[in-house]
Design an enzyme around this catalytic site. Sequence first.
Site, mmCIF file in Angstrom:
data_model
loop_
_atom_site.group_PDB
_atom_site.id
_atom_site.type_symbol
_atom_site.label_atom_id
_atom_site.label_comp_id
_atom_site.label_asym_id
_atom_site.label_seq_id
_atom_site.Cartn_x
_atom_site.Cartn_y
_atom_site.Cartn_z
ATOM 1 N N HIS A 372 0.801 -1.225 0.000
ATOM 2 C CA HIS A 372 0.000 0.000 0.000
ATOM 3 C C HIS A 372 0.827 1.264 0.000
ATOM 4 O O HIS A 372 0.373 2.304 -0.466
ATOM 5 C CB HIS A 372 -1.041 -0.079 1.104
ATOM 6 N N ARG A 478 -10.276 3.491 -2.667
ATOM 7 C CA ARG A 478 -9.691 2.869 -1.469
ATOM 8 C C ARG A 478 -9.860 3.860 -0.320
ATOM 9 O O ARG A 478 -9.048 4.761 -0.159
ATOM 10 C CB ARG A 478 -8.211 2.570 -1.697
ATOM 11 N N GLU A 613 -11.768 -11.809 -3.386
ATOM 12 C CA GLU A 613 -10.330 -11.784 -3.136
ATOM 13 C C GLU A 613 -9.848 -13.037 -2.423
ATOM 14 O O GLU A 613 -8.662 -13.179 -2.152
ATOM 15 C CB GLU A 613 -9.974 -10.581 -2.249
ATOM 16 N N ASN A 636 -5.044 -8.452 -6.645
ATOM 17 C CA ASN A 636 -3.845 -8.309 -5.804
ATOM 18 C C ASN A 636 -3.924 -9.265 -4.621
ATOM 19 O O ASN A 636 -2.963 -9.969 -4.291
ATOM 20 C CB ASN A 636 -3.714 -6.872 -5.286
ATOM 21 N N ARG A 647 1.950 -10.644 -0.623
ATOM 22 C CA ARG A 647 2.114 -9.683 -1.723
ATOM 23 C C ARG A 647 3.133 -8.595 -1.422
ATOM 24 O O ARG A 647 3.528 -7.848 -2.301
ATOM 25 C CB ARG A 647 0.752 -9.059 -2.084
ATOM 26 N N CYS A 684 -10.472 -5.073 -10.534
ATOM 27 C CA CYS A 684 -9.851 -3.811 -10.107
ATOM 28 C C CYS A 684 -8.449 -4.001 -9.537
ATOM 29 O O CYS A 684 -7.818 -3.039 -9.116
ATOM 30 C CB CYS A 684 -10.740 -3.096 -9.097
#
Length: 753
Positions: A372, A478, A613, A636, A647, A684
Amino acid sequence: MRSKDNVDLICDIAELAGLFERSSSLGDFLDTATSIIAWHMKAAVCSIYLFDEDSQELVLRATQGLGPAAVGRVRLALGEGITGLALKELRPICEANGSRNPNFKYIPGILEEQYEAFLAVPILRGLARIGVLVAQDPEPNYFDENDVKALRAIAGQLATTIENANLLMSIHEASRLPQPPPKELPRFIKGKTVSEGIAQGKASIIGMIDDEALRAFDEDPTPRTLDDFHRALKETEDQLAELQKELEERLSDVASLIFNAHLLILKDEEFSGAIERMIVGGAPPQKAVSSVVHRYINLFAKSPNPRLREKVLDLKDLGHRLLLNLMSHDPALADYEGRIIIARELLPSDLLKLAAQRTAGLVLLSGSITSHVAILARSLRIPTVLVENDDLLEFAEDRNLLIDALQGTLFIEPEKDVLDSYTRLIDEQRRLEQLDPVVKSETYSADGVRVRLYANINLLSDIDHAVRLKAEGIGLYRSEFPFIVRDNFPSEEEQYRIYSRIVERLPGRPITLRTLDVGGDKALPYAHSTNEANPFLGLRAIRFSLRNRAIFAQQLRAMLRAGAEHPVRIMFPLISSLDDFTNACSIVRDCMAELEAEKIPHNSQPELGLMVELPSAIEMIDDLCREADFISIGTNDLIQYMLAVDRTNEEVSDLYQPYHPAVLRALHKIAEAAMRHGIDASICGDAAADPHMTAFLLGCGIRTFSVDARHIPAIQRTISETNIEEVRLTAAQAIRLNRIAEIAEYFGVRDGG
Ligand code: PEP
Ligand code: MG
C-alpha cells in the site's frame, strides 16, 4: 586408566551454560569451559575452535593444555587437519594416534604432537557450523565411544551459547579493526518500478539514520548561542506550519494534521526547556539539540505504545530540521525538496510528509509493488524504484542519483551523457503530459462490444487524472488512506466531505466506494493490536468493520449521505462468506433506516457489492452472485491468498504469479458465475491493467475494468483491437493450460512475466 566422569560432566553442562552470564569476558567464558571439560574428561588438553564465517577458517579461541600463545594464532581452513575435517564433514573424529592420521596437521610451536589420542567433535547449531571441541591426551587410544558421546552432548548443549559468544566476539573485533574504505557502489542497480517516472537529485537516507547522523552536526565549528536556538525553533515551527498548510491544499483528504507530532514536540516545554537548560549550562547549542533529540528518540523507541514508536522517524526528522536551521538560514536546506529519498521502509504518513516537501523520488529497499505504500507513491506521483542493495544505506548519502522508474533502474553518480539523455526524456514527458490524451469517452471492442473503463482512486488528487483520462466511473475508491494517516478515526462529517468531493467531480457516473480495508500492511496504529503474528490473516478489511460496528456505521452513513444525489455503489472488501456479505448489508440497511428517521438526505437504493479476493469466495461464488448487485475481482489479494504468497514480500515475489493456472481458472469461474446471474463483474486489481491479460479477461466475459487512470489509454487501445468472439475461444483454451510458462507464452509475455 584414569577414571573419567562423563556422566557428571554432562550434568554439569547446564551450569556451564549459565557460566556465560557470570564470566567477565567471552575469552574468560571459553577458558573456563575448556578447563572444566578437560578436568571432567581427565584429558590433558581441551580446546575450542570457532568458525569464522567471513574467512571460512577455524580459529583457536580457548585452550586448556596447549600454550596460551596459540590462542587466536592457530587457524585452520575447513577440512584442514583433523579438527578442520571434523567440521567439514560434520562428524566427530576419534583417533587413537592422531599424529598418524594422514590429515594430521603439524603446527610448529604448540607441541601438539606429544598428544596421541585426538577427539574432535563439531559444534553445530542445526546445520550451521559454529566450531569444534577438541580433547587430546598423550595416552594413545585414550578416548572411547563414551567420550565421543559425552563430548557430542556437550557440544550440542553449548552450541547456542558459543554461537552467541562468537557473534559478540566478531562484533568487538570488527569495531577494533580499521574501518574499510568507503565501498564503491555500482554505477547502476536494476530494480523494479514501483511508481513510474524519472527523477534526479542528491540522496538522503531516512528511517535508518542512526545516532551518528545527528551527532555529525556536533562537529560544526561556528559558535552558536541561545538566541540562535530560539531563532531555529521559530523557523522550524514556521516551516512545519507552512508545509502543513500547503499539504492541506493539495491533499485535503489525507493531509489533516500530518505534521502534528512534529509541532507538538516543538511546543513541548520539556523538550525545548531541556535544550535551553543545556545551552545555559554551557553546552554548544548543536550538542544540546542532538542530545535532547536522542533522549526523546530513545524514550519513544522503547515505548510499549506503538503509536509513540512510530513517531521515531518524526523525531529524527525534527532533529535534522532543527539542526539545519540552527546552522543555516536557508529553509530549503531543511527540506527534502528535490532530494531522492532512500528508505528501508516507510509509513504512508511518512510518504505524505515527503510529498509535502516535494521530494523528487524514492528508492525503497524493501516491500513490493502491490504494497500500500507503493500504491500511495503512485497516487502521489513520486517516481519510485524498489532495489535490493543495503549498501545504499551506508554509502549513498549525498551522492547524485538518477531514478529511471520506467525501466526500474537506479543510477549512481550518472555520467553526463546519461544525465543529458534523461533530461531530454523528462522534457519530452512533460510535453506529452500537456497534450490532450488520445482517449475516447466510450470503449468498444473491435467487434463493437461495449466495455467500461473505470478508474481506481486512492487520493482525491487522483480524480483530476480520472476526469482528464475520461474514466466512465470509479471502480474502486480505497477509502482507507484518510484513516491510515490520521491519529484517530476520521469523523462521519470528515468522511462525508471526502466522499462528496469524489461523487461531485463525476456527476451521474457510477462511483464505487469501498469500505475500510485496513489491517495487513495497512494497520491503524490507533486501533490495531500489534501482536498479530499474521496480519494478512488477521482482523483485516470487512472483519475489522464487522467487529467495530460503530466505526463501520459512521463510514456507511457518510457514503450513503454523499450518494444522496448520485449513483453510489458500496463495496465490501475481503468477503469470505455469504454471512460476511449479508451481515454487512444488514448494517447498511440499519444505517439507511437511521438516516431516514433522522430525515437526513441519503441514497436509499445503493448498489451493494463485494470484492472477490479469497478462495472461499470463489467456492461460494454462485451464492454470492445471487445476493450481490455487483462483484469486483481484487486480483492483488486473490493471487496472494490463492497462492499463499505474501504480496508485500520481495523474497517470494517470483512466486506471486498472475499467470498461475489456478488464478486463471478462478477468474474464469468468477466471471462465468456473474454472467449466469446477470450481474456486473469488474476487475480492479493490478491484473486489470496488464495488457497481456486483457484479451483473456474479455474472453472470460469481464466487461468492466478498473485501473489507475494512467493505464486507461493503453487498455482502451488493446480492447479496441480485440475481437470478443475470438478471445472467448482463446480464453477457453488458456484455462486448459497447466503451466505458468505456457500461459505466459500464450499471453505473449516475452520474459515470462
Ligand atoms: C486487490 O486486492 O486487488 C485490490 C484491488 O485491493 P487492494 O490492492 O487495495 O488490496
Ligand atoms: Mg485487496
